[in-house]
Design a protein around this motif. Structure first.
Motif, mmCIF file in Angstrom:
data_model
loop_
_atom_site.group_PDB
_atom_site.id
_atom_site.type_symbol
_atom_site.label_atom_id
_atom_site.label_comp_id
_atom_site.label_asym_id
_atom_site.label_seq_id
_atom_site.Cartn_x
_atom_site.Cartn_y
_atom_site.Cartn_z
ATOM 1 N N TRP A 42 32.065 37.496 44.822
ATOM 2 C CA TRP A 42 31.038 36.381 45.069
ATOM 3 C C TRP A 42 31.551 35.105 45.634
ATOM 4 O O TRP A 42 31.179 34.718 46.469
ATOM 5 N N SER A 43 32.698 34.740 45.050
ATOM 6 C CA SER A 43 33.100 33.395 45.455
ATOM 7 C C SER A 43 34.384 33.370 46.405
ATOM 8 O O SER A 43 34.586 32.437 47.017
ATOM 9 N N VAL A 54 33.013 39.735 34.429
ATOM 10 C CA VAL A 54 32.692 38.377 35.107
ATOM 11 C C VAL A 54 33.965 38.154 36.221
ATOM 12 O O VAL A 54 33.652 37.619 37.309
ATOM 13 N N ALA A 55 35.183 38.329 35.908
ATOM 14 C CA ALA A 55 36.227 38.139 36.855
ATOM 15 C C ALA A 55 35.917 39.040 38.363
ATOM 16 O O ALA A 55 35.990 38.583 39.292
ATOM 17 N N VAL A 56 35.567 40.353 38.188
ATOM 18 C CA VAL A 56 35.224 41.008 39.387
ATOM 19 C C VAL A 56 34.114 40.555 39.937
ATOM 20 O O VAL A 56 34.277 40.308 41.278
ATOM 21 N N PHE A 67 41.235 36.810 35.350
ATOM 22 C CA PHE A 67 42.018 38.020 34.866
ATOM 23 C C PHE A 67 42.804 37.840 33.754
ATOM 24 O O PHE A 67 43.473 38.725 33.203
ATOM 25 N N LEU A 68 43.550 36.564 33.846
ATOM 26 C CA LEU A 68 44.427 36.353 32.959
ATOM 27 C C LEU A 68 43.876 36.311 31.646
ATOM 28 O O LEU A 68 44.269 36.465 30.612
ATOM 29 N N VAL A 86 41.796 30.851 42.457
ATOM 30 C CA VAL A 86 42.326 30.301 41.340
ATOM 31 C C VAL A 86 41.476 30.742 40.062
ATOM 32 O O VAL A 86 42.012 31.087 38.989
ATOM 33 N N GLY A 87 40.241 30.858 40.356
ATOM 34 C CA GLY A 87 39.381 30.976 39.413
ATOM 35 C C GLY A 87 39.436 32.543 38.662
ATOM 36 O O GLY A 87 39.127 32.825 37.752
ATOM 37 N N THR A 88 39.324 33.390 39.906
ATOM 38 C CA THR A 88 39.569 34.769 39.705
ATOM 39 C C THR A 88 40.911 35.134 38.954
ATOM 40 O O THR A 88 40.809 35.722 38.062
#
Length: 132
Positions: free
Chosen positions: A25-26, A18-20, A36-37, A30-32
């Motif tokens: 995509w976005s 989902v992170a990749v 990842f965290l 910050v969300g990425t």
């Protein structure tokens, strides 16, 4: 513990995917970064549970033929009562509130934090809970 370790490792793989996808995509950093965290946290928990499962005896949750009663018994030692977490929670709440309201509030939260911390650490060295 094997099942819980596998669950967290599969969760980590899902969060990484989902992170990749979210990152490409976005293009939103910050969300990425948060995803990842979250991946890092879940992989750490999964690795710990999988590593610990190899060193401890097999529990009832790892046996597919086990009954609920097989997991009965003592699970560990837990403090019967303690006021120290309340002091730590109030001190922590006032400290974080001090960041928003004003840094002067942190000075009033420090004694609560210290009393709670020292009380919790030395809880079994004095009083009725003292180990003989």
């Amino acid at each position: 513990m094997k099942i819980q370790g596998r669950l967290f490792i599969w969760l980590a793989a899902f969060i990484l995917t989902v992170a990749v996808v979210y990152g490409f995509w976005s293009k939103e950093p910050v969300g990425t970064t948060a995803l990842f965290l979250a991946f890092g946290l879940s992989i750490m928990i999964g690795y710990y549970l999988a590593f610990t499962a190899r060193r401890v005896d097999t529990g009832a949750q790892d046996n597919k033929e086990a009954d609920v009663a097989d997991d009965a018994g003592e699970l560990g030692f837990f403090s019967p009562h303690s006021w120290q977490p309340l002091s730590l929670a109030l001190g922590g709440a006032f400290a974080f509130l001090g960041i928003a309201v004003g840094w002067w509030l942190v000075w009033f939260s420090a004694p609560l934090l210290l009393i709670g911390l020292f009380g919790w650490v030395f809880e079994y060295y004095r009083g009725e809970n003292q180990n003989q």
